[in-house]
Design a protein around this motif. Sequence first.
Motif, PDB file in Angstrom:
ATOM      1  N   LEU A 252     -12.034  68.985 122.479  1.00 17.72           N
ATOM      2  CA  LEU A 252     -11.621  67.626 122.138  1.00 17.72           C
ATOM      3  C   LEU A 252     -12.246  66.593 123.078  1.00 17.72           C
ATOM      4  O   LEU A 252     -11.689  65.521 123.293  1.00 17.72           O
ATOM      5  N   THR A 253     -13.410  66.885 123.614  1.00 19.17           N
ATOM      6  CA  THR A 253     -13.999  66.002 124.614  1.00 19.17           C
ATOM      7  C   THR A 253     -14.291  64.601 124.087  1.00 19.17           C
ATOM      8  O   THR A 253     -14.267  63.630 124.843  1.00 19.17           O
ATOM      9  N   ASP A 254     -14.579  64.477 122.782  1.00 19.49           N
ATOM     10  CA  ASP A 254     -14.922  63.167 122.232  1.00 19.49           C
ATOM     11  C   ASP A 254     -13.778  62.525 121.468  1.00 19.49           C
ATOM     12  O   ASP A 254     -13.958  61.469 120.856  1.00 19.49           O
ATOM     13  N   VAL A 255     -12.591  63.131 121.519  1.00 15.55           N
ATOM     14  CA  VAL A 255     -11.505  62.661 120.665  1.00 15.55           C
ATOM     15  C   VAL A 255     -11.107  61.222 120.983  1.00 15.55           C
ATOM     16  O   VAL A 255     -10.723  60.456 120.097  1.00 15.55           O
ATOM     17  N   ARG A 256     -11.233  60.831 122.219  1.00 16.11           N
ATOM     18  CA  ARG A 256     -10.772  59.503 122.637  1.00 16.11           C
ATOM     19  C   ARG A 256     -11.646  58.380 122.084  1.00 16.11           C
ATOM     20  O   ARG A 256     -11.155  57.266 121.863  1.00 16.11           O
ATOM     21  N   ILE A 257     -12.921  58.672 121.851  1.00 17.03           N
ATOM     22  CA  ILE A 257     -13.847  57.612 121.459  1.00 17.03           C
ATOM     23  C   ILE A 257     -14.454  57.838 120.076  1.00 17.03           C
ATOM     24  O   ILE A 257     -15.282  57.031 119.621  1.00 17.03           O
ATOM     25  N   ASP A 258     -14.061  58.876 119.380  1.00 16.03           N
ATOM     26  CA  ASP A 258     -14.652  59.213 118.087  1.00 16.03           C
ATOM     27  C   ASP A 258     -14.208  58.206 117.024  1.00 16.03           C
ATOM     28  O   ASP A 258     -13.029  58.113 116.689  1.00 16.03           O
ATOM     29  N   ARG A 259     -15.167  57.472 116.450  1.00 18.80           N
ATOM     30  CA  ARG A 259     -14.842  56.477 115.433  1.00 18.80           C
ATOM     31  C   ARG A 259     -14.225  57.104 114.188  1.00 18.80           C
ATOM     32  O   ARG A 259     -13.511  56.424 113.440  1.00 18.80           O
ATOM     33  N   LEU A 260     -14.493  58.372 113.952  1.00 19.60           N
ATOM     34  CA  LEU A 260     -13.946  59.037 112.777  1.00 19.60           C
ATOM     35  C   LEU A 260     -12.453  59.318 112.921  1.00 19.60           C
ATOM     36  O   LEU A 260     -11.804  59.715 111.947  1.00 19.60           O
ATOM     37  N   LEU A 261     -11.906  59.104 114.106  1.00 18.59           N
ATOM     38  CA  LEU A 261     -10.480  59.359 114.341  1.00 18.59           C
ATOM     39  C   LEU A 261      -9.686  58.089 114.638  1.00 18.59           C
ATOM     40  O   LEU A 261      -8.500  58.177 114.960  1.00 18.59           O
ATOM     41  N   THR A 262     -10.296  56.927 114.513  1.00 22.43           N
ATOM     42  CA  THR A 262      -9.607  55.693 114.917  1.00 22.43           C
ATOM     43  C   THR A 262      -8.344  55.430 114.109  1.00 22.43           C
ATOM     44  O   THR A 262      -7.413  54.782 114.603  1.00 22.43           O
ATOM     45  N   ARG A 263      -8.278  55.944 112.896  1.00 26.42           N
ATOM     46  CA  ARG A 263      -7.083  55.725 112.068  1.00 26.42           C
ATOM     47  C   ARG A 263      -5.859  56.446 112.620  1.00 26.42           C
ATOM     48  O   ARG A 263      -4.732  56.193 112.186  1.00 26.42           O
ATOM     49  N   LEU A 264      -6.065  57.340 113.578  1.00 23.86           N
ATOM     50  CA  LEU A 264      -4.942  58.072 114.172  1.00 23.86           C
ATOM     51  C   LEU A 264      -4.385  57.383 115.404  1.00 23.86           C
ATOM     52  O   LEU A 264      -3.335  57.791 115.910  1.00 23.86           O
ATOM     53  N   HIS A 265      -5.044  56.360 115.896  1.00 29.06           N
ATOM     54  CA  HIS A 265      -4.686  55.798 117.198  1.00 29.06           C
ATOM     55  C   HIS A 265      -3.288  55.190 117.240  1.00 29.06           C
ATOM     56  O   HIS A 265      -2.672  55.148 118.306  1.00 29.06           O
ATOM     57  N   TRP A 270      -0.504  60.482 118.822  1.00 26.94           N
ATOM     58  CA  TRP A 270      -1.794  60.311 119.477  1.00 26.94           C
ATOM     59  C   TRP A 270      -1.719  60.465 121.003  1.00 26.94           C
ATOM     60  O   TRP A 270      -2.525  61.192 121.593  1.00 26.94           O
ATOM     61  N   PRO A 271      -0.772  59.805 121.693  1.00 26.25           N
ATOM     62  CA  PRO A 271      -0.707  59.979 123.149  1.00 26.25           C
ATOM     63  C   PRO A 271      -0.498  61.432 123.575  1.00 26.25           C
ATOM     64  O   PRO A 271      -1.050  61.874 124.587  1.00 26.25           O
ATOM     65  N   THR A 272       0.287  62.172 122.794  1.00 31.58           N
ATOM     66  CA  THR A 272       0.515  63.582 123.119  1.00 31.58           C
ATOM     67  C   THR A 272      -0.770  64.378 122.986  1.00 31.58           C
ATOM     68  O   THR A 272      -1.079  65.246 123.819  1.00 31.58           O
ATOM     69  N   LEU A 273      -1.547  64.077 121.939  1.00 32.84           N
ATOM     70  CA  LEU A 273      -2.823  64.767 121.764  1.00 32.84           C
ATOM     71  C   LEU A 273      -3.759  64.478 122.930  1.00 32.84           C
ATOM     72  O   LEU A 273      -4.406  65.388 123.465  1.00 32.84           O
ATOM     73  N   LEU A 274      -3.827  63.213 123.346  1.00 32.45           N
ATOM     74  CA  LEU A 274      -4.685  62.868 124.477  1.00 32.45           C
ATOM     75  C   LEU A 274      -4.246  63.597 125.745  1.00 32.45           C
ATOM     76  O   LEU A 274      -5.088  64.029 126.546  1.00 32.45           O
ATOM     77  N   GLU A 275      -2.952  63.730 125.938  1.00 27.84           N
ATOM     78  CA  GLU A 275      -2.445  64.445 127.109  1.00 27.84           C
ATOM     79  C   GLU A 275      -2.885  65.912 127.059  1.00 27.84           C
ATOM     80  O   GLU A 275      -3.339  66.472 128.073  1.00 27.84           O
ATOM     81  N   LYS A 276      -2.787  66.543 125.899  1.00 28.29           N
ATOM     82  CA  LYS A 276      -3.223  67.939 125.751  1.00 28.29           C
ATOM     83  C   LYS A 276      -4.715  68.084 126.039  1.00 28.29           C
ATOM     84  O   LYS A 276      -5.162  69.103 126.580  1.00 28.29           O
ATOM     85  N   ALA A 277      -5.470  67.062 125.661  1.00 24.83           N
ATOM     86  CA  ALA A 277      -6.920  67.113 125.847  1.00 24.83           C
ATOM     87  C   ALA A 277      -7.343  66.734 127.258  1.00 24.83           C
ATOM     88  O   ALA A 277      -8.536  66.793 127.580  1.00 24.83           O
ATOM     89  N   GLY A 278      -6.386  66.330 128.105  1.00 25.57           N
ATOM     90  CA  GLY A 278      -6.720  65.889 129.453  1.00 25.57           C
ATOM     91  C   GLY A 278      -7.290  64.493 129.486  1.00 25.57           C
ATOM     92  O   GLY A 278      -7.981  64.115 130.442  1.00 25.57           O
ATOM     93  N   LEU A 279      -7.006  63.696 128.435  1.00 25.73           N
ATOM     94  CA  LEU A 279      -7.610  62.380 128.296  1.00 25.73           C
ATOM     95  C   LEU A 279      -6.573  61.267 128.164  1.00 25.73           C
ATOM     96  O   LEU A 279      -6.858  60.223 127.571  1.00 25.73           O
ATOM     97  N   SER A 280      -5.390  61.481 128.702  1.00 27.72           N
ATOM     98  CA  SER A 280      -4.393  60.418 128.681  1.00 27.72           C
ATOM     99  C   SER A 280      -4.894  59.239 129.513  1.00 27.72           C
ATOM    100  O   SER A 280      -5.780  59.380 130.366  1.00 27.72           O
TER     101      SER A 280
END
Length: 295
Positions: A252-265, A270-280
Amino acid sequence: DDSYVPAWIGLGRTYANMAGARLMDPITAYAEARVAAERALALAPDDPNVHTMLGWTAHHYDGDYQAAARHYRRSLALDPNSARNLGGVAILYRSLGRLEDAIRLQRRVIYLDPVDAGAFFNLGLTLVMADDLGAARAAFQKSLDLQPSLLLARVWMALVDYFEGDYEAALAGFERLSEDTGNELFLHIGRAQVLPKLGQAEAGAEALAAVEDGWGQAFAYVIATLHAQNGDPDAAFEWLDRTLEREGPGGLTDVRIDRLLTRLHDDPRWPTLLEKAGLSVARVESISLPSVACR
């Protein structure tokens, strides 16, 4: 010669490349890459390429951005003008949302190695995330001029058309890619991506189901982006969780900046996913990134 450091580094890079190309299970491949990198480190603790390899592994396998930054800082201290080292740092910056810094470094990489197709591709990808689509298209085209077989550049050329709203051109790009390679995966992804935008939701859903059935193991992240684009956040988060299970945080290295996922923000998950990915937000702000002055 099991003390020959360049061979250990090359072995580690090969395993990392196999993970990226889905020619090998990513967790298994990156575990082997780490073994090779740590063997090289034991033999040559002051080799900058060893630290670059360890930085890449920490980034793309562990999702440990602090460790990646530490290794890259060391590699740059040892060799500040290495295109490979700077390229790794630039991709780390991109994952953390530092897009302007990533673009600056990637342009420096191209200055140092102007015939590196991968460098132009990486610049193009960062420019997409920065919403500079015209410049991204030019960078992808340059990467293809240098290396016509670079399939991901063709994928992202089609996605530039998609982001610009030229859905027919985007679909045509995926169709040509599928025809040229004989791989139906590109056709199904293109149809799943584009057909709902053309009012053909049912056909798009059929194409997405074909991707899930045929390539769900290796392309869980791509499937998540397709669900996100098609307005199904529940399925998108389910497939992102599958990515995490299969590939670890590095998937999930690009999950934070991936334009294809912006609808999930705006989704509460979303914050929980970022925490799991180490990208909170807190983790990203705590990372001490290497500072690079580009001349």
